[in-house]
Enzyme design. Structure first.
Site, PDB file in Angstrom:
ATOM      1  N   ASP A  46      41.031  48.490  44.342  1.00 39.99           N
ATOM      2  CA  ASP A  46      41.156  48.855  45.756  1.00 39.99           C
ATOM      3  C   ASP A  46      40.005  48.230  46.544  1.00 39.99           C
ATOM      4  OD1 ASP A  46      42.510  50.972  47.732  1.00 39.99           O
ATOM      5  OD2 ASP A  46      40.349  50.940  48.092  1.00 39.99           O
ATOM      6  N   TYR A  51      35.054  45.666  53.359  1.00 41.60           N
ATOM      7  CA  TYR A  51      34.072  45.813  52.266  1.00 41.60           C
ATOM      8  C   TYR A  51      33.324  44.502  52.011  1.00 41.60           C
ATOM      9  CZ  TYR A  51      36.896  49.984  51.095  1.00 41.60           C
ATOM     10  OH  TYR A  51      37.586  51.165  51.142  1.00 41.60           O
ATOM     11  N   LYS A  76      43.003  46.056  52.905  1.00 44.58           N
ATOM     12  CA  LYS A  76      43.241  46.831  54.135  1.00 44.58           C
ATOM     13  C   LYS A  76      42.861  46.012  55.366  1.00 44.58           C
ATOM     14  CE  LYS A  76      41.626  50.751  51.390  1.00 44.58           C
ATOM     15  NZ  LYS A  76      40.440  50.289  50.649  1.00 44.58           N
ATOM     16  N   HIS A 109      43.639  50.356  57.794  1.00 46.46           N
ATOM     17  CA  HIS A 109      42.485  51.077  57.236  1.00 46.46           C
ATOM     18  C   HIS A 109      42.212  52.401  57.980  1.00 46.46           C
ATOM     19  CE1 HIS A 109      38.579  50.012  54.877  1.00 46.46           C
ATOM     20  NE2 HIS A 109      38.792  51.304  54.859  1.00 46.46           N
TER      21      HIS A 109
END
Ligand code: NAD
Length: 278
Positions: A46, A51, A76, A109
Site C-alpha cells: 500500500d 508518500y 492513491k 486519498h
C-alpha cells in the site's frame, strides 16, 4: 507458511487481507523494506503519491523476481490533483514512477470536502475512466465518511471497491463499517496498531500473554477476524516478519469483543470532515 486470506471485492477482483504499508518509509529505505516484506511472503503493498516512494516500491517489486501479477499494489491520488485533468496526469505519473502499466487498486486519498468547491464527484468519475480503461483493476476511496459515500452512490455509476479508513482498537469505526457492509464496500484499516499507540493497553497485553503472541499480533489478528484488510508498516525485518505471523492462532469471540470495547473514538490522524491539506 500459512496463506493470507483473499477478500473478494464487489467487482470480482480479490485482495490479500494482509499487506505491507509504506507511509513514512524514506525513499532510501523503501526498496529494502519492500524486498524484505516480499521475501517474508507479503503480496500486497500500500503506497501513495503523497508518500514520495512509489518509484522505490516499483523497484522493490521488480527486484523480487515475482511476476507483476503476483503482487497487489495500491496507490492513491494526491490531494493537489483532484481536478479531472490533474487526476489524469497524476495517475499516469504514478504508473510511470512504479514502472507498471496498471494498478491493482487506485484510491482518492482524502475527500477534502472543504476544497474544490466541495466537489469530489468529478474526481471519482475520473477514476471510473481509469477503471474502464483497465489501467486500474479496482478503484476506491480513502477517508470517506458515510455521507461522502452516499453522495457518490447517488451521483456516480461505480461503487467504490474499498474505503480505506483509520481503524484500530481505540477507533473501531462502527458507523462507517456498517455503511460499507451494507453497500459491499470492503474496509481497509489504516494505522492498524494506531502507530504503536494501542500496544501498551493492559487488556491487549493480557490477551497476548495468554495466547502466547505479541500485542501487535493480537491486534492485527483482531482486525482479520473482523474482516478488515490491513497493511501494518515497519522497516524492522523482525517486526515485518512478526506482523505476518498472525494466521496460526485464533482469538475467541470474547477476546475480539474485549478488544472492540476499548474503542474511545480516538484518532491518531486527521478528521476527514476537516482535513484540507493540499
Ligand atoms: P501502523 O499502525 O502500521 O504503525 C506503524 C508503526 O508501528 C511503525 O512505525 C512502528 O514504529 C510500529 N510497529 C510496527 N510493527 C510493530 C510491532 N510488531 N511491534 C511494535 N511496534 C511496531 O501505522 P501506519 O504506518 O500509519 O499505517 C499503516 C499503513 O496504512 C501506512 O503505511 C499506509 O500504507 C496506510 N495509511 C493510510 C492512510 C490514509 O490516509 N489512507 C493514513 C495513514 C496510513
Amino acid at each position: 507458511m500459512t496463506a493470507v486470506p483473499q477478500i473478494a471485492l464487489n467487482n470480482g477482483q480479490s485482495i490479500p487481507e494482509l499487506g505491507f504499508g509504506v507511509f513514512q518509509i524514506e525513499p532510501t529505505d523503501t526498496v529494502e523494506a519492500v524486498s524484505t516484506a516480499l521475501q517474508v511472503g507479503y503480496r500486497h503493498i500500500d503506497t501513495a503519491e503523497m508518500y514520495g516512494n512509489e518509484k522505490e516500491v516499483g523497484e522493490g517489486v521488480a527486484k523480487s523476481g515475482l511476476d507483476r501479477a503476483e503482487v497487489f499494489v495500491t496507490s492513491k491520488l494526491a490531494n493537489d490533483a483532484h481536478r479531472p485533468d490533474d487526476a489524469r496526469r497524476a495517475f499516469d505519473t504514478s504508473l510511470e514512477a512504479l514502472g507498471f502499466d496498471y494498478l491493482d487498486l487506485f484510491l482518492i486519498h482524502w475527500p477534502l470536502p472543504t476544497k474544490y468547491d466541495g466537489d469530489f464527484v468529478s474526481t471519482w468519475q475520473t477514476l471510473e475512466e481509469f477503471y474502464r480503461e483497465g489501467r486500474a483493476r479496482s478503484i476506491g476511496v480513502s477517508n470517506f465518511q458515510p455521507h461522502h459515500l452516499r453522495r457518490l452512490h447517488e451521483a456516480t455509476e461505480i461503487t467504490p471497491a474499498v474505503d480505506q479508513i483509520e481503524v484500530h482498537p481505540f477507533l473501531t469505526q462502527d458507523d462507517v463499517r456498517a455503511f460499507c457492509a451494507e453497500h459491499q464496500i470492503a474496509v481497509e484499516g489504516w494505522s492498524p496498531i494506531g502507530q504503536g499507540a494501542v500496544l501498551d493497553d493492559p487488556a491487549i497485553g493480557s490477551i497476548a500473554e495468554r495466547v502466547g503472541k505479541t500485542p501487535a499480533q493480537v491486534v492485527l489478528r483482531w482486525h482479520v477476524q473482523r474482516g478488515d484488510i490491513i497493511f501494518p508498516k515497519s522497516v524492522t525485518p523482525s517486526r515485518i516478519k512478526e506482523n505476518f505471523e498472525i494466521f496460526d492462532f485464533e482469538l475467541s469471540d470474547g477476546d475480539v469483543a474485549e478488544i472492540s470495547a476499548l474503542n474511545k473514538n480516538q484518532r491518531t490522524g486527521p478528521d476527514p470532515d476537516k482535513f484540507d491539506m493540499v
